[in-house]
Design a protein around this motif. Structure first.
Motif, PDB file in Angstrom:
ATOM      1  N   UNK A   1      76.222  67.961  30.178  1.00  0.00           N
ATOM      2  CA  UNK A   1      75.524  67.548  31.414  1.00  0.00           C
ATOM      3  C   UNK A   1      76.450  67.270  32.627  1.00  0.00           C
ATOM      4  N   UNK A   2      77.889  67.424  32.353  1.00  0.00           N
ATOM      5  CA  UNK A   2      78.549  66.923  33.465  1.00  0.00           C
ATOM      6  C   UNK A   2      79.080  68.286  34.322  1.00  0.00           C
ATOM      7  N   UNK A   3      79.379  67.933  35.568  1.00  0.00           N
ATOM      8  CA  UNK A   3      79.740  69.045  36.407  1.00  0.00           C
ATOM      9  C   UNK A   3      81.293  69.050  36.599  1.00  0.00           C
ATOM     10  N   UNK A   4      82.192  70.176  36.292  1.00  0.00           N
ATOM     11  CA  UNK A   4      83.765  70.124  36.383  1.00  0.00           C
ATOM     12  C   UNK A   4      83.978  71.181  37.634  1.00  0.00           C
ATOM     13  N   UNK A   5      84.926  70.545  38.292  1.00  0.00           N
ATOM     14  CA  UNK A   5      85.405  71.192  39.636  1.00  0.00           C
ATOM     15  C   UNK A   5      87.029  71.235  39.505  1.00  0.00           C
ATOM     16  N   UNK A   6      87.492  72.352  39.897  1.00  0.00           N
ATOM     17  CA  UNK A   6      89.096  72.442  40.235  1.00  0.00           C
ATOM     18  C   UNK A   6      89.265  72.266  41.616  1.00  0.00           C
ATOM     19  N   UNK A   7      90.105  71.563  42.082  1.00  0.00           N
ATOM     20  CA  UNK A   7      90.376  71.366  43.764  1.00  0.00           C
ATOM     21  C   UNK A   7      92.009  71.501  43.632  1.00  0.00           C
ATOM     22  N   UNK A   8      92.182  72.436  44.643  1.00  0.00           N
ATOM     23  CA  UNK A   8      93.867  72.741  44.553  1.00  0.00           C
ATOM     24  C   UNK A   8      94.755  71.546  44.642  1.00  0.00           C
ATOM     25  N   UNK A   9      94.257  70.429  45.386  1.00  0.00           N
ATOM     26  CA  UNK A   9      95.237  69.319  45.489  1.00  0.00           C
ATOM     27  C   UNK A   9      94.816  68.300  44.302  1.00  0.00           C
ATOM     28  N   UNK A  10      93.701  67.955  44.168  1.00  0.00           N
ATOM     29  CA  UNK A  10      93.509  66.972  43.269  1.00  0.00           C
ATOM     30  C   UNK A  10      93.092  67.368  41.643  1.00  0.00           C
ATOM     31  N   UNK A  11      93.302  68.623  41.445  1.00  0.00           N
ATOM     32  CA  UNK A  11      93.065  69.158  40.349  1.00  0.00           C
ATOM     33  C   UNK A  11      91.755  69.176  39.453  1.00  0.00           C
ATOM     34  N   UNK A  12      91.614  68.538  38.351  1.00  0.00           N
ATOM     35  CA  UNK A  12      90.501  68.501  37.701  1.00  0.00           C
ATOM     36  C   UNK A  12      89.631  67.295  38.039  1.00  0.00           C
ATOM     37  N   UNK A  13      88.497  67.742  38.439  1.00  0.00           N
ATOM     38  CA  UNK A  13      87.619  66.576  38.848  1.00  0.00           C
ATOM     39  C   UNK A  13      86.068  66.668  37.973  1.00  0.00           C
ATOM     40  N   UNK A  14      85.907  65.376  37.477  1.00  0.00           N
ATOM     41  CA  UNK A  14      84.557  65.451  36.781  1.00  0.00           C
ATOM     42  C   UNK A  14      83.326  64.535  37.370  1.00  0.00           C
ATOM     43  N   UNK A  15      82.266  65.183  37.442  1.00  0.00           N
ATOM     44  CA  UNK A  15      81.108  64.653  38.150  1.00  0.00           C
ATOM     45  C   UNK A  15      80.004  64.392  37.241  1.00  0.00           C
ATOM     46  N   UNK A  16      79.174  63.492  37.255  1.00  0.00           N
ATOM     47  CA  UNK A  16      78.049  63.004  36.650  1.00  0.00           C
ATOM     48  C   UNK A  16      76.869  63.278  37.647  1.00  0.00           C
ATOM     49  N   UNK A  17      75.976  64.025  37.375  1.00  0.00           N
ATOM     50  CA  UNK A  17      74.814  64.328  38.234  1.00  0.00           C
ATOM     51  C   UNK A  17      73.604  63.480  37.580  1.00  0.00           C
ATOM     52  N   UNK A  18      72.799  63.121  38.553  1.00  0.00           N
ATOM     53  CA  UNK A  18      71.493  62.412  38.081  1.00  0.00           C
ATOM     54  C   UNK A  18      71.106  61.092  38.885  1.00  0.00           C
ATOM     55  N   UNK A  19      70.255  60.555  38.568  1.00  0.00           N
ATOM     56  CA  UNK A  19      69.537  59.511  39.252  1.00  0.00           C
ATOM     57  C   UNK A  19      70.245  58.354  39.320  1.00  0.00           C
ATOM     58  N   UNK A  20      70.915  57.820  40.682  1.00  0.00           N
ATOM     59  CA  UNK A  20      71.636  56.540  40.635  1.00  0.00           C
ATOM     60  C   UNK A  20      73.085  56.851  40.242  1.00  0.00           C
ATOM     61  N   UNK A  21      73.351  58.277  40.586  1.00  0.00           N
ATOM     62  CA  UNK A  21      74.945  58.599  40.387  1.00  0.00           C
ATOM     63  C   UNK A  21      76.016  58.803  41.524  1.00  0.00           C
ATOM     64  N   UNK A  22      75.170  58.410  42.836  1.00  0.00           N
ATOM     65  CA  UNK A  22      75.811  58.468  43.868  1.00  0.00           C
ATOM     66  C   UNK A  22      76.992  57.778  44.163  1.00  0.00           C
ATOM     67  N   UNK A  23      78.069  58.254  44.846  1.00  0.00           N
ATOM     68  CA  UNK A  23      79.352  57.387  45.073  1.00  0.00           C
ATOM     69  C   UNK A  23      80.550  58.286  44.213  1.00  0.00           C
ATOM     70  N   UNK A  24      81.560  57.366  43.897  1.00  0.00           N
ATOM     71  CA  UNK A  24      82.687  57.835  43.404  1.00  0.00           C
ATOM     72  C   UNK A  24      83.428  56.910  42.666  1.00  0.00           C
ATOM     73  N   UNK A  25      84.054  57.142  41.442  1.00  0.00           N
ATOM     74  CA  UNK A  25      84.767  56.177  40.619  1.00  0.00           C
ATOM     75  C   UNK A  25      86.110  56.684  40.877  1.00  0.00           C
ATOM     76  N   UNK A  26      87.085  55.632  40.240  1.00  0.00           N
ATOM     77  CA  UNK A  26      88.421  55.828  40.475  1.00  0.00           C
ATOM     78  C   UNK A  26      89.023  56.603  39.561  1.00  0.00           C
ATOM     79  N   UNK A  27      89.668  57.681  40.263  1.00  0.00           N
ATOM     80  CA  UNK A  27      90.354  58.670  39.420  1.00  0.00           C
ATOM     81  C   UNK A  27      91.685  58.234  38.771  1.00  0.00           C
ATOM     82  N   UNK A  28      92.096  58.769  37.637  1.00  0.00           N
ATOM     83  CA  UNK A  28      93.272  58.259  36.944  1.00  0.00           C
ATOM     84  C   UNK A  28      94.413  59.324  37.232  1.00  0.00           C
ATOM     85  N   UNK A  29      95.645  59.095  36.731  1.00  0.00           N
ATOM     86  CA  UNK A  29      96.802  59.968  36.782  1.00  0.00           C
ATOM     87  C   UNK A  29      96.573  60.769  35.738  1.00  0.00           C
TER      88      UNK A  29
END
Length: 523
Positions: free
Chosen positions: A493-521
């Motif tokens: 149920x997660x959405x995975x995105x490749x971004x040229x600069x930021x690499x692998x990004x993982x998103x949670x989709x659903x109610x109350x999921x707006x915003x961003x979390x701290x990415x790690x190294x």
């Protein structure tokens, strides 16, 4: 001298244009003139003083004195498309990227001037490419002239439109039910695509290699291993492009410009790899792969040969079943670049030809049964299944002015466009798409991840977005397509995105999921 900027008109992308392997740099400019000159300083025509800017509103160019990242659209003097490119201009010239060049870039901005120039060498021939602005056409766009000069040949010239890339007016970082839960940048590589299989994500850096992550816990992706072009120079030499992958059984398939199709064993990526045979004279430059699980067939799409390869039993010992050659001219962009299968039909994004459909009930002898032309070009697509056995294709080009087209392809003999489609802005292309549960997930390059409600295909509605691309990130300007370059949906149920600069990004989709979390190294 370049003069007489033509009236503003939308270029005819899709006519006489070769779709480039990488949307960047000098390969996109027209080849040097076939007319050899009589001598003299062949590169002098690319000097700033040689551009005739009489009648231009050069004072308006000061709006772009700060430079920054831009996307460009180039048009030949006869009105035919000349290509697209990215650039990033530093007013000091010290950190500029111009048509893929980062050394000896000349930049002059401000004081009624917008000029950039850089040397190049292709196949042993020295040259220079330059642009000179004429006027600002809006707060973010300008237009002017380009010229490419080659030693021993007359110069080639035309016009350009450039847009300074910033976040779209009125948009925040995100909107809707998307939350960034993890981020893993690649070290020293640009992420250009993405593939997810089970609990594993494969991040593709086409000029570097494949990076594998364990996503059992999507909020904490863990690096497993990688296979790189440099490490496998025994197979491909020192320079190659690995654009696409597919996983079937224990096999990892990787497209190779040099060798065609490589097969690695997932249990040991460092082990010897198999190079699949091909009956097409030149099967290199495979652009994409598609696995049809229903038939257990793997398809490869070759931009260079204009052909489609079909392999059987790809999870065990793959065998070449057959191939299809379009008979068109790949040099003009009429070539299969991507595809997706449903039943006995294979739907192809066929460049300047548009959407082409093959009957592959007999893979040893595919038959072309339908075509739906594209006003721009067709670069990639996904299929969506709807009630009453309806099938829609969501298809897009990869150039200036591209948009997501919605096509009713239920009957390959009678296909049609449905509704207006979807677009953000002309200067930013769509990279990849994924479909599930009446939602379309769009990796929209510099406009990030876009999620569309397509329950009514004739009227797509944006329901969420996340601007992954940031103007402040380093390394911009190498490609026309930067930012979100790949998207995939996991079974969790997660959405995975490749971004040229930021690499692998993982998103949670659903109610109350707006915003961003701290990415790690990267781990």
């Amino acid at each position: 001298m370049a003069s007489g900027l033509p009236p503003r008109a939308k270029p005819r992308y899709g006519e006489g244009m070769r779709l480039p392997i990488a949307l960047v740099a000098l390969a996109l400019l027209p080849a040097c003139s076939s007319d050899k000159n009589s001598g003299g300083d062949d590169l002098a025509a690319c000097e700033q003083s040689e551009f005739d800017l009489k009648g231009c509103n050069v004072a308006s160019l000061d709006a772009f004195a700060s430079g920054g990242p831009f996307n460009l659209q180039l048009t030949n003097t006869d009105g035919t498309p000349a290509g697209v490119a990215g650039m990033a201009l530093d007013p000091t010239g010290a950190h500029s990227t111009f048509f893929g060049q980062q050394q000896d870039v000349q930049v002059k901005l401000g004081g009624g001037t917008f000029f950039a120039s850089a040397p190049f060498n292709i196949n042993g021939t020295d040259g220079q490419v330059s642009i000179a602005g004429c006027e600002a056409t809006s707060g973010r766009q300008l237009r002017g002239f380009f010229r490419r000069c080659n030693v021993g040949f007359n110069s080639v010239e035309g016009t350009f439109v450039a847009e300074q890339l910033v976040r779209r007016d009125g948009e925040a970082e995100s909107s809707g039910n998307l939350q960034l839960v993890a981020e893993r940048p690649l070290s020293g590589a640009l992420a250009t695509s993405l593939y997810v299989s089970g609990n594993t994500a494969y991040v593709i850096a086409e000029n570097t290699g494949i990076f594998r992550y364990d996503i059992t816990d999507p909020t904490n992706p863990t690096s497993l291993d990688s296979v790189t072009i440099a490490a496998r120079k025994d197979l491909v030499g020192t320079t190659d492009r690995w654009a696409s992958v597919a996983v079937v059984g224990d096999n990892l398939f990787v497209t190779s410009d040099v060798r065609g199709l490589l097969v690695f064993n997932l249990k040991n990526l460092a082990s010897a790899a198999l190079v699949l045979p091909a009956s097409i004279a030149d099967a290199r430059a495979l652009n994409n792969l598609h696995y049809d699980a229903a038939k257990d067939h793997l398809y490869g799409f070759s931009q260079e040969s204009g052909g489609v390869l079909a392999y059987g039993t790809p999870g065990a010992t793959p065998t070449l079943l057959g191939n299809y050659l379009s008979g068109a001219s790949p040099s003009t962009g009429d070539a299969p670049l991507d595809g997706a299968a449903r039943g006995d039909f294979l739907y192809l994004s066929h460049g300047t030809a548009g959407l082409v459909v093959l009957n592959v009930s007999k893979p040893e002898a595919p038959v072309r049964v339908g075509v739906l032309p594209a006003a721009n070009n067709s670069r990639t697509l996904v299929l969506g299944d709807y009630p009453s056995n309806k099938v829609y294709a969501f298809e897009t080009g990869a150039f200036w002015g591209s948009k997501v087209r919605v096509l009713d392809v239920t009957n390959p003999l009678n296909m049609s466009a449905v509704g207006p489609g979807y677009a953000t802005r002309d200067a930013v292309p769509v990279s990849r798409m994924a479909f599930a549960n009446n939602s379309l997930y769009v990796a929209y390059a510099q406009d990030g991840l876009r999620v569309l409600d397509v329950s009514n295909p004739a009227s797509p509605v944006q329901k969420a977005y996340f601007n992954t691309w940031r103007a402040s990130d380093p390394g911009h300007g190498l490609r026309f397509t930067e930012g979100a370059t790949g998207v995939a949906l996991g079974s969790n149920g997660y959405v995975y995105v490749a971004d040229t600069t930021r690499g692998l990004m993982v998103f949670r989709e659903g109610a109350g999921a707006a915003g961003s979390a701290q990415g790690g190294a990267a781990r």
